[in-house]
Design a protein around this motif. Structure first.
Motif, PDB file in Angstrom:
ATOM      1  N   ALA A  68     220.748  -7.834 147.263  1.00 49.24           N
ATOM      2  CA  ALA A  68     221.009  -9.104 147.943  1.00 49.24           C
ATOM      3  C   ALA A  68     220.717  -8.996 149.431  1.00 49.24           C
ATOM      4  O   ALA A  68     220.130  -9.894 150.038  1.00 49.24           O
ATOM      5  CB  ALA A  68     222.456  -9.528 147.717  1.00 49.24           C
ATOM      6  N   LYS A 103     223.407  -4.134 143.309  1.00 48.45           N
ATOM      7  CA  LYS A 103     223.360  -5.585 143.458  1.00 48.45           C
ATOM      8  C   LYS A 103     223.538  -5.986 144.916  1.00 48.45           C
ATOM      9  O   LYS A 103     222.821  -6.840 145.441  1.00 48.45           O
ATOM     10  CB  LYS A 103     224.448  -6.230 142.596  1.00 48.45           C
ATOM     11  CG  LYS A 103     224.376  -7.743 142.525  1.00 48.45           C
ATOM     12  CD  LYS A 103     225.611  -8.325 141.864  1.00 48.45           C
ATOM     13  CE  LYS A 103     225.841  -7.762 140.484  1.00 48.45           C
ATOM     14  NZ  LYS A 103     227.013  -8.419 139.832  1.00 48.45           N
ATOM     15  N   HIS A 113     220.533 -14.616 143.231  1.00 47.25           N
ATOM     16  CA  HIS A 113     221.777 -15.118 142.650  1.00 47.25           C
ATOM     17  C   HIS A 113     221.652 -16.598 142.341  1.00 47.25           C
ATOM     18  O   HIS A 113     221.049 -17.350 143.099  1.00 47.25           O
ATOM     19  CB  HIS A 113     222.944 -14.925 143.621  1.00 47.25           C
ATOM     20  CG  HIS A 113     223.209 -13.492 143.969  1.00 47.25           C
ATOM     21  ND1 HIS A 113     223.760 -12.599 143.093  1.00 47.25           N
ATOM     22  CD2 HIS A 113     222.992 -12.807 145.120  1.00 47.25           C
ATOM     23  CE1 HIS A 113     223.884 -11.416 143.677  1.00 47.25           C
ATOM     24  NE2 HIS A 113     223.423 -11.513 144.900  1.00 47.25           N
ATOM     25  N   LYS A 114     222.308 -17.037 141.261  1.00 47.40           N
ATOM     26  CA  LYS A 114     222.302 -18.469 140.959  1.00 47.40           C
ATOM     27  C   LYS A 114     223.115 -19.250 141.986  1.00 47.40           C
ATOM     28  O   LYS A 114     222.831 -20.417 142.258  1.00 47.40           O
ATOM     29  CB  LYS A 114     222.820 -18.736 139.548  1.00 47.40           C
ATOM     30  CG  LYS A 114     224.315 -18.627 139.351  1.00 47.40           C
ATOM     31  CD  LYS A 114     224.696 -18.920 137.905  1.00 47.40           C
ATOM     32  CE  LYS A 114     226.207 -18.832 137.685  1.00 47.40           C
ATOM     33  NZ  LYS A 114     226.932 -19.962 138.295  1.00 47.40           N
ATOM     34  N   PRO A 145     220.795 -10.346 138.600  1.00 44.36           N
ATOM     35  CA  PRO A 145     221.889  -9.586 139.162  1.00 44.36           C
ATOM     36  C   PRO A 145     222.832  -9.035 138.116  1.00 44.36           C
ATOM     37  O   PRO A 145     223.487  -8.034 138.326  1.00 44.36           O
ATOM     38  CB  PRO A 145     222.597 -10.597 140.078  1.00 44.36           C
ATOM     39  CG  PRO A 145     222.196 -11.929 139.578  1.00 44.36           C
ATOM     40  CD  PRO A 145     220.821 -11.759 139.003  1.00 44.36           C
ATOM     41  N   GLN A 146     222.903  -9.693 136.937  1.00 51.25           N
ATOM     42  CA  GLN A 146     223.803  -9.212 135.900  1.00 51.25           C
ATOM     43  C   GLN A 146     223.390  -7.832 135.391  1.00 51.25           C
ATOM     44  O   GLN A 146     224.209  -7.087 134.868  1.00 51.25           O
ATOM     45  CB  GLN A 146     223.825 -10.209 134.719  1.00 51.25           C
ATOM     46  CG  GLN A 146     224.557 -11.510 135.019  1.00 51.25           C
ATOM     47  CD  GLN A 146     223.750 -12.476 135.851  1.00 51.25           C
ATOM     48  OE1 GLN A 146     222.544 -12.312 135.988  1.00 51.25           O
ATOM     49  NE2 GLN A 146     224.396 -13.478 136.411  1.00 51.25           N
ATOM     50  N   HIS A 151     216.770 -17.166 150.467  1.00 49.19           N
ATOM     51  CA  HIS A 151     217.136 -16.963 149.071  1.00 49.19           C
ATOM     52  C   HIS A 151     216.294 -17.785 148.098  1.00 49.19           C
ATOM     53  O   HIS A 151     216.486 -17.687 146.883  1.00 49.19           O
ATOM     54  CB  HIS A 151     218.618 -17.312 148.867  1.00 49.19           C
ATOM     55  CG  HIS A 151     219.546 -16.337 149.519  1.00 49.19           C
ATOM     56  ND1 HIS A 151     219.829 -16.366 150.868  1.00 49.19           N
ATOM     57  CD2 HIS A 151     220.246 -15.287 149.011  1.00 49.19           C
ATOM     58  CE1 HIS A 151     220.681 -15.385 151.155  1.00 49.19           C
ATOM     59  NE2 HIS A 151     220.944 -14.731 150.051  1.00 49.19           N
ATOM     60  N   GLU A 153     220.304 -24.312 143.637  1.00 48.84           N
ATOM     61  CA  GLU A 153     221.273 -23.236 143.413  1.00 48.84           C
ATOM     62  C   GLU A 153     222.557 -23.838 142.870  1.00 48.84           C
ATOM     63  O   GLU A 153     222.749 -25.055 142.900  1.00 48.84           O
ATOM     64  CB  GLU A 153     221.514 -22.442 144.704  1.00 48.84           C
ATOM     65  CG  GLU A 153     221.972 -23.284 145.892  1.00 48.84           C
ATOM     66  CD  GLU A 153     223.275 -22.808 146.506  1.00 48.84           C
ATOM     67  OE1 GLU A 153     224.027 -22.089 145.827  1.00 48.84           O
ATOM     68  OE2 GLU A 153     223.545 -23.187 147.652  1.00 48.84           O
TER      69      GLU A 153
END
Length: 290
Positions: free
Chosen positions: A17, A13, A65-66, A5-6, A85, A106
């Motif tokens: 998601a 983004k 995402h983390k 995502p970065q 996810h 996560e």
């Protein structure tokens, strides 16, 4: 495929998601569920721990995402949204090795502080384990303020002024979150500089719901100063084999805060009883009090 995502612009983004959640819900029943969570604290090295963990051969991160933040700010969504996810079980089977099944996880630091997260986690993931990272609460508070200013969540750029406003900003917010499970509080999430550093209060809430034996606390200073034995302890807690040494990087690190001696002393004295109780809870004195 693990997306980063970065590397994506904000609108892309958000679209990515949404796409992951929508498509993932169609296969939710065939997806892994996390066996552990990294649950805090904010600005305590959770990104560094996440980066080290996903280098382990049998550890898989979430798809995009983390941090998914299901048990704090997204609990109005169905559980299959959460499952969407995580990797497919067939993906996990490909990563299982040496008789050890692959696991997923996560990292959502707000789980440590949100008043309802612990009971939600206990209900939906009854066997899950939690990693909690802590650091000097004075430094954490300063770092969190700088972080929230940089992200645009904190309009008050002077740290000492933000500290003075904290009691007013947080007044009644925890009770409101408890009364209304769908409620959100920007102040509770983004402006709790002192309260978030009262670690023992939040650890007790977690242990009351999950049990002390399912919580492993990592002193982030020890992790940064001598990462390998600390990380090996994490792997033993998670019942994972100690593998090749990962590359340890210090993410989101900031230099030591430039607080006045008077403010540093005031904050250090405020946290003293909480740190003393934390030492009793842990069975060892945290690094910043040695």
């Amino acid at each position: 495929m693990q997306l980063s995502p970065q590397s994506l612009p904000g609108p892309v983004k958000g679209f990515a998601a949404d796409l992951v959640a929508r498509s993932g819900r169609l296969t939710a029943s065939r997806r892994m569920t996390p066996s552990f969570l990294v649950a805090g604290g904010q600005r305590c090295g959770t990104t560094s721990m996440y980066k080290a963990l996903i280098q382990h051969p049998v550890v898989l991160g979430p798809v995009l995402h983390k941090g998914i933040h299901y048990f704090d700010v997204a609990y109005d969504k169905p559980f299959d949204w959460y499952q969407a996810h995580f990797p497919l079980r067939r993906t996990g089977a490909r990563h299982s090795t040496g008789g050890t099944a692959a696991v997923t996880f996560e990292s959502s630091p707000y789980y440590l502080y949100h008043p309802l997260a612990a009971q939600r986690i206990a209900h939906d993931l009854p066997d899950v384990k939690l990693l909690v990272l802590v650091r000097d609460p004075v430094e954490r508070a300063y770092s969190a303020h700088s972080h929230e200013v940089a992200r645009g969540y904190e309009p008050v750029t002077d740290f000492e002024t933000a500290l003075a406003l904290e009691p007013t900003r947080l007044a009644g917010e925890e009770d409101r979150l408890r009364r209304d499970p769908t409620a959100r509080s920007e102040s509770h999430r983004h402006h709790a500089y002192v309260q978030r550093g009262q670690y023992v209060d939040h650890l007790r809430r977690l242990s009351d719901e999950l049990g002390r034996d399912r919580i492993h606390v990592v002193d982030s200073q020890g992790f940064f100063d001598n990462p390998q034995p600390c990380f090996d302890g994490v792997l033993r807690f998670l019942d994972l084999p100690v593998g090749p040494q990962p590359v340890f990087d210090r993410h989101n690190a900031r230099s030591r805060s430039t607080l006045s001696d008077q403010l540093r002393t005031r904050l250090t004295e405020h946290f003293e009883p909480y740190d003393a109780e934390l030492a009793e809870w842990l069975g060892s004195v945290p690094s910043w009090r040695r």
